[in-house]
Design a protein around this motif. Structure first.
Motif, PDB file in Angstrom:
ATOM      1  N   GLU A  74      52.834 -13.996  39.160  1.00  0.00           N
ATOM      2  CA  GLU A  74      53.620 -14.789  40.087  1.00  0.00           C
ATOM      3  C   GLU A  74      53.029 -14.539  41.464  1.00  0.00           C
ATOM      4  N   SER A  75      52.768 -15.598  42.195  1.00  0.00           N
ATOM      5  CA  SER A  75      52.313 -15.354  43.559  1.00  0.00           C
ATOM      6  C   SER A  75      53.473 -15.636  44.494  1.00  0.00           C
ATOM      7  N   GLY A  76      53.291 -15.369  45.749  1.00  0.00           N
ATOM      8  CA  GLY A  76      54.353 -15.560  46.725  1.00  0.00           C
ATOM      9  C   GLY A  76      54.506 -14.317  47.567  1.00  0.00           C
ATOM     10  N   GLU A  77      55.695 -14.142  48.103  1.00  0.00           N
ATOM     11  CA  GLU A  77      55.952 -13.016  48.989  1.00  0.00           C
ATOM     12  C   GLU A  77      55.758 -11.697  48.238  1.00  0.00           C
ATOM     13  N   ASN A  78      55.205 -10.682  48.906  1.00  0.00           N
ATOM     14  CA  ASN A  78      54.999  -9.337  48.332  1.00  0.00           C
ATOM     15  C   ASN A  78      54.121  -9.348  47.078  1.00  0.00           C
ATOM     16  N   SER A  79      53.160 -10.288  47.000  1.00  0.00           N
ATOM     17  CA  SER A  79      52.302 -10.288  45.806  1.00  0.00           C
ATOM     18  C   SER A  79      50.908  -9.771  46.168  1.00  0.00           C
ATOM     19  N   PHE A  80      50.214  -9.273  45.168  1.00  0.00           N
ATOM     20  CA  PHE A  80      48.888  -8.664  45.370  1.00  0.00           C
ATOM     21  C   PHE A  80      48.171  -8.614  44.019  1.00  0.00           C
ATOM     22  N   PRO A  81      46.851  -8.563  44.032  1.00  0.00           N
ATOM     23  CA  PRO A  81      46.124  -8.486  42.742  1.00  0.00           C
ATOM     24  C   PRO A  81      46.236  -7.086  42.145  1.00  0.00           C
ATOM     25  N   ALA A  82      46.300  -7.028  40.829  1.00  0.00           N
ATOM     26  CA  ALA A  82      46.369  -5.735  40.136  1.00  0.00           C
ATOM     27  C   ALA A  82      45.621  -5.846  38.816  1.00  0.00           C
ATOM     28  N   LYS A  83      45.288  -4.687  38.252  1.00  0.00           N
ATOM     29  CA  LYS A  83      44.554  -4.656  36.999  1.00  0.00           C
ATOM     30  C   LYS A  83      45.412  -3.932  35.962  1.00  0.00           C
ATOM     31  N   VAL A  84      45.481  -4.493  34.748  1.00  0.00           N
ATOM     32  CA  VAL A  84      46.264  -3.848  33.687  1.00  0.00           C
ATOM     33  C   VAL A  84      45.460  -2.667  33.153  1.00  0.00           C
ATOM     34  N   SER A  85      45.999  -1.440  33.279  1.00  0.00           N
ATOM     35  CA  SER A  85      45.241  -0.297  32.760  1.00  0.00           C
ATOM     36  C   SER A  85      45.761   0.152  31.405  1.00  0.00           C
ATOM     37  N   SER A  86      46.970  -0.265  31.031  1.00  0.00           N
ATOM     38  CA  SER A  86      47.385  -0.064  29.639  1.00  0.00           C
ATOM     39  C   SER A  86      48.567  -0.963  29.333  1.00  0.00           C
ATOM     40  N   ALA A  87      48.724  -1.318  28.068  1.00  0.00           N
ATOM     41  CA  ALA A  87      49.833  -2.167  27.635  1.00  0.00           C
ATOM     42  C   ALA A  87      50.396  -1.565  26.360  1.00  0.00           C
ATOM     43  N   THR A  88      51.684  -1.304  26.352  1.00  0.00           N
ATOM     44  CA  THR A  88      52.320  -0.712  25.168  1.00  0.00           C
ATOM     45  C   THR A  88      53.420  -1.647  24.682  1.00  0.00           C
ATOM     46  N   LYS A 140      44.823  -4.932  28.107  1.00  0.00           N
ATOM     47  CA  LYS A 140      44.195  -3.945  28.970  1.00  0.00           C
ATOM     48  C   LYS A 140      42.954  -4.562  29.627  1.00  0.00           C
ATOM     49  N   GLY A 141      42.816  -4.380  30.919  1.00  0.00           N
ATOM     50  CA  GLY A 141      41.660  -4.907  31.640  1.00  0.00           C
ATOM     51  C   GLY A 141      41.906  -6.242  32.298  1.00  0.00           C
ATOM     52  N   ASP A 142      43.029  -6.914  31.939  1.00  0.00           N
ATOM     53  CA  ASP A 142      43.322  -8.216  32.553  1.00  0.00           C
ATOM     54  C   ASP A 142      43.574  -8.058  34.054  1.00  0.00           C
ATOM     55  N   GLU A 143      43.135  -9.083  34.787  1.00  0.00           N
ATOM     56  CA  GLU A 143      43.429  -9.118  36.220  1.00  0.00           C
ATOM     57  C   GLU A 143      44.649 -10.003  36.410  1.00  0.00           C
ATOM     58  N   VAL A 144      45.665  -9.513  37.122  1.00  0.00           N
ATOM     59  CA  VAL A 144      46.874 -10.308  37.315  1.00  0.00           C
ATOM     60  C   VAL A 144      47.289 -10.278  38.772  1.00  0.00           C
ATOM     61  N   ILE A 145      48.221 -11.167  39.083  1.00  0.00           N
ATOM     62  CA  ILE A 145      48.876 -11.105  40.387  1.00  0.00           C
ATOM     63  C   ILE A 145      50.245 -10.490  40.129  1.00  0.00           C
ATOM     64  N   ALA A 146      50.532  -9.372  40.802  1.00  0.00           N
ATOM     65  CA  ALA A 146      51.837  -8.732  40.647  1.00  0.00           C
ATOM     66  C   ALA A 146      52.665  -9.034  41.876  1.00  0.00           C
ATOM     67  N   ARG A 147      53.975  -9.130  41.644  1.00  0.00           N
ATOM     68  CA  ARG A 147      54.861  -9.398  42.782  1.00  0.00           C
ATOM     69  C   ARG A 147      56.054  -8.452  42.728  1.00  0.00           C
ATOM     70  N   LEU A 148      56.400  -7.897  43.879  1.00  0.00           N
ATOM     71  CA  LEU A 148      57.559  -7.009  43.978  1.00  0.00           C
ATOM     72  C   LEU A 148      58.627  -7.742  44.774  1.00  0.00           C
ATOM     73  N   PRO A 149      59.641  -8.326  44.097  1.00  0.00           N
ATOM     74  CA  PRO A 149      60.649  -9.123  44.799  1.00  0.00           C
ATOM     75  C   PRO A 149      61.344  -8.307  45.886  1.00  0.00           C
ATOM     76  N   ALA A 150      61.506  -8.938  47.050  1.00  0.00           N
ATOM     77  CA  ALA A 150      62.065  -8.228  48.209  1.00  0.00           C
ATOM     78  C   ALA A 150      63.449  -7.660  47.928  1.00  0.00           C
ATOM     79  N   GLU A 151      64.230  -8.340  47.089  1.00  0.00           N
ATOM     80  CA  GLU A 151      65.602  -7.878  46.835  1.00  0.00           C
ATOM     81  C   GLU A 151      65.625  -6.655  45.921  1.00  0.00           C
TER      82      GLU A 151
END
Lengths: 343, 270
Positions: free
Chosen positions: A283-297, A326-337
C-alpha cells in the motif's frame, strides 16, 4: 454487598534488607469491577493479593475497603474470600461440607446454609457431587468446588490467585468463562492474579501490570495494545516493532522517513511502536516506504513476515490471502492512527 | 500372577513374625515338657492360674505399666504436638539447634543422663514413686513423638489453613476444623509409639523406681532369669500383647481409608 478497594503506597519485603516484593503499589478497584494483577512470575502479584487478604502484613502502605483501612482487621473478618492455584479442598470434608465451611464459621442457620450451598454448587455445575470427597473429583471439578466455596460466603472481595493455571488448556477456557460469568452476575469486586496476558484481557475490566514489584500500567485491556506506556509493557503484550526517532512539530523523523502519527509525541528522542497486525503491505500513501521480506512464516489464519527497511527490522502479521515470498520487495505502510510514541 | 506371588511373600513374612511365638505359646500352656520331646506331653493352665490367683505382683505391675504408659503418652503428645507443628510448619532462627536439643535425649545414652536425674529426684522425693518413673519415661518418648509429629506437619503446607482463614475461620477454628482432622492419623501413630516405648522401658524404671515401682518388664526380666519357663512365657505373652494390638491398630491408621496424611515418614505405597 460489593465494596470498593483501594491500595495506597503498598510495599512489602519479606525480610529486612531483601528487595521489596512489592514496592509503592497504588491501585483502585471499583465496586463490582474485575481487575487483573498481571505480570511474570515473581513480580509481586501474589504478595499483593496476600496483603489484601490479610494473610500478610505489609511493610508499609494501606489497604482500604469502602474508604476504611482494613490493615487492623484479621483475615477471617475481612470477607475477602480467596481461591488459590490449587483447589485446597479440605480432604476430611465432603464437597457439601467444604462449600458450607465459610457459612459454618459465620454460624449461618443450617437450613439457610444448605440452601445456599445447593445454589452455589448448581452455579458451578457441581450439583450431584455434594456427598463426594474431594479425592474423588478431577482437578477441574475440585477447582469449581473451590470457587463455589468462596462465592457462597458472598464476600466483599473475591481474590483469585491464578485459579486456572493448574488446569489443562480446554478446561481453562471453560473455567475462564465460568469465572467471568459468576463474577459479572454476582457483581463481586474481584482481584484476579495471573501471568497469562490473554487470560487477563479476556476476563478483566482493567489490568494492572506489575514488573519487579512495581506497577507499570493500570488501564483497560485495549490500552495495553494501543497505547502501551513503555517498551517493556508493549513487549509483554506481543508488540515487537520499535522504531527510534526524533519528534519534531507533530511528526517523527526516523530511518524510515518522516512518520506522522495521530496521537501526540513529546518533542525529542522517542520510540515508536506499532502492532504487527496494523502494518500494511503493498500500500502506498502516507507513512509508506520500501521494504524487503526477509522471512515469511505461514500460520494458517495468518502469515508472519519479517521485513527489513533501511536497517530497521519490522514484523507484520497479515491475512493469508496476500502471499509474499522471502526476498520480495514491497511497499510497507504504517497507518498514522496505529502508531504510538512510547514515553 | 503378581497377586499370587505377593501372597506367598505375605505368608512368609507372617511366618517369620509368628515362629518365635510358637514355643512361647506352647510353654505358657505346658504342664509337662521334658527334653527331648518335640511337644509338651501334658497341657495345663497352671501359669495363667498362678498369675490371676493373686498372691503375686502381676496385677500391680500391669496396672503400673498401664498408668505410666498412658500418662507418658498423653504428656508426650501434649508436648510433641506443638513442637512438631512449630518445627514442621514454620521456619525460624536456630531451628537446627532446636531439633538437636529435642533429639538429644535419645542420642545421649539414657543411663548417663538418668544417673544425674536420679540424684535430683531423690532430693525432690520423686525417686521410688510412680510419678517419678512417669517423668523419666518422657526422656525417650517425647523425642520420638516430636519427630513423628514434625513429619506429619511438614507435609502440610499451611495453605489449607490460609484458605480456611480467608473463608472466615479464626486461627483456632482453622486448626480445629482443617489441620487437626488431617493430623489425627499421624497423632495416633505417634501416641502408639510413645506408649510402646514406655511399656517396654526397663532400665529407667529400675533406676528411678528403685524396685518399689514394679512394672511388667521388671517382672518379666526377673522371671526370665529364674527357673520357671511357664511363668516367663505367660508374662512374655502378656508383655507382647499391647505391642501386637498397637501394631494392628497402627497399620489400620497407616492405611487409613486411603488418606495420605497417615503415611507418616514410612513412604507412600506405590
Amino acid at each position: 454487598m460489593s465494596a470498593s478497594l483501594e491500595i495506597k503506597g503498598l510495599s512489602h519485603r519479606y525480610r529486612k534488607g531483601d528487595e521489596a516484593a512489592v514496592s509503592d503499589l497504588s491501585l483502585d478497584v471499583e465496586p463490582g469491577e474485575l481487575v487483573a494483577l498481571l505480570g511474570p512470575s515473581g513480580c509481586g502479584k501474589t504478595t499483593a493479593l496476600k496483603v489484601i487478604s490479610g494473610l500478610l502484613a505489609p511493610t508499609s502502605g494501606d489497604v482500604l475497603v469502602d474508604g476504611a483501612s482494613i490493615l487492623g482487621v484479621p483475615p477471617e473478618k475481612r470477607e475477602a474470600a480467596m481461591v488459590f492455584q490449587k483447589p485446597l479442598l479440605f480432604p476430611n470434608m465432603t464437597v457439601e461440607e467444604n462449600v458450607g465451611f465459610g457459612l459454618r464459621m459465620r454460624r449461618v442457620r443450617r437450613e439457610d446454609s444448605s440452601r445456599k450451598v445447593e445454589d452455589a454448587l448448581r452455579q458451578v455445575r457441581m450439583d450431584g457431587f455434594a456427598e463426594r470427597k474431594p479425592g474423588e473429583l478431577s482437578g477441574g471439578q475440585q477447582q469449581r468446588v473451590a470457587l463455589a466455596r468462596a462465592l457462597v460466603t458472598e464476600p466483599k472481595l473475591l481474590l483469585l490467585d491464578e485459579p486456572l493455571s493448574s488446569l489443562d488448556a480446554n478446561l481453562r477456557e471453560e473455567m475462564r468463562e465460568l469465572v467471568k460469568r459468576l463474577c459479572r452476575e454476582g457483581g463481586y469486586t474481584t482481584v484476579f492474579v495471573t501471568h497469562d496476558q490473554e487470560e487477563a484481557v479476556v476476563l478483566a475490566d482493567r489490568i494492572a501490570l506489575l514488573f519487579g514489584g512495581e506497577l507499570q500500567m493500570h488501564a483497560e485491556p485495549e490500552a495495553f495494545y494501543d497505547h502501551p506506556s513503555s517498551r517493556e509493557v508493549a513487549r509483554f503484550f506481543g508488540a515487537t516493532n520499535f522504531i527510534e526517532g526524533e519528534a519534531k512539530n507533530g511528526s517523527v523523523e526516523t530511518p524510515l522517513g518522516r512518520l506522522r502519527l495521530e496521537s501526540t509525541a513529546p518533542p525529542g528522542r522517542t520510540t515508536l511502536t506499532i502492532r504487527p497486525e496494523a502494518v500494511r503491505l503493498d500500500e502506498s500513501g502516507e507513512n509508506s516506504f520500501p521494504a524487503k521480506v526477509s522471512s515469511a512464516t505461514y500460520l494458517g489464519t495468518q502469515v508472519h513476515y519479517e521485513l527489513d527497511a533501511n536497517g530497521v527490522k519490522l514484523r507484520a502479521a497479515l491475512p493469508p490471502h496476500i502471499r509474499l515470498e522471502k526476498g520480495d520487495e514491497v511497499i510497507a505502510r504504517l497507518p498514522a492512527e496505529s502508531l504510538w510514541a512510547l514515553g | 500372577m503378581g497377586k499370587k506371588r505377593h501372597n506367598i511373600w505375605l505368608i512368609l513374612a507372617a511366618l517369620v513374625v509368628a515362629i518365635p511365638f510358637i514355643p512361647l505359646v506352647l510353654w505358657a500352656f505346658a504342664g509337662e515338657w521334658r527334653f527331648p520331646e518335640l511337644l509338651p506331653t501334658e497341657f495345663s493352665l497352671r501359669g495363667w492360674e498362678q498369675i490371676i490367683s493373686g498372691g503375686n505382683r502381676v496385677p500391680e505391675a500391669v496396672l503400673n505399666s498401664l498408668i505410666i504408659g498412658v500418662a507418658a503418652t498423653a504428656a508426650s503428645v501434649a508436648v510433641g504436638l506443638p513442637a512438631g507443628m512449630a518445627i514442621g510448619g514454620y521456619e525460624f532462627r536456630f531451628k537446627g539447634a532446636v531439633i538437636f536439643l529435642i533429639l538429644l535425649p535419645i542420642l545421649v545414652p539414657p543411663l548417663a543422663s538418668t544417673m544425674g536425674i536420679h540424684l535430683t529426684f531423690i532430693r525432690l522425693g520423686l525417686s521410688d514413686t510412680v510419678f517419678g518413673v512417669f517423668l523419666v519415661h518422657l526422656i525417650p518418648t517425647v523425642p520420638y513423638t516430636a519427630i513423628i509429629l514434625t513429619s506429619v506437619f511438614a507435609d502440610m503446607t499451611g495453605e489449607m489453613e490460609e484458605a480456611a482463614r480467608s473463608l472466615g475461620a479464626s486461627p483456632w477454628q482453622a486448626f480445629r476444623h482443617v489441620t487437626l482432622p488431617q493430623a489425627v492419623p499421624g497423632i495416633a501413630v505417634a501416641a502408639l509409639f510413645a506408649f510402646l516405648v514406655s511399656w517396654s522401658q526397663y532400665i529407667l524404671t529400675v533406676l528411678i523406681g528403685g524396685g518399689s515401682v514394679i512394672t511388667l518388664p521388671m517382672l518379666l526380666f526377673s522371671a526370665a532369669s529364674g527357673s520357671d519357663p511357664v511363668i516367663t512365657s505367660v508374662l512374655a505373652i502378656l508383655f507382647a500383647l499391647p505391642a501386637l494390638v498397637v501394631l494392628v491398630v497402627a497399620l489400620r491408621f497407616l492405611r487409613g481409608g486411603g488418606d495420605e496424611s497417615g503415611m507418616i515418614g514410612l513412604g507412600k505405597p506405590s
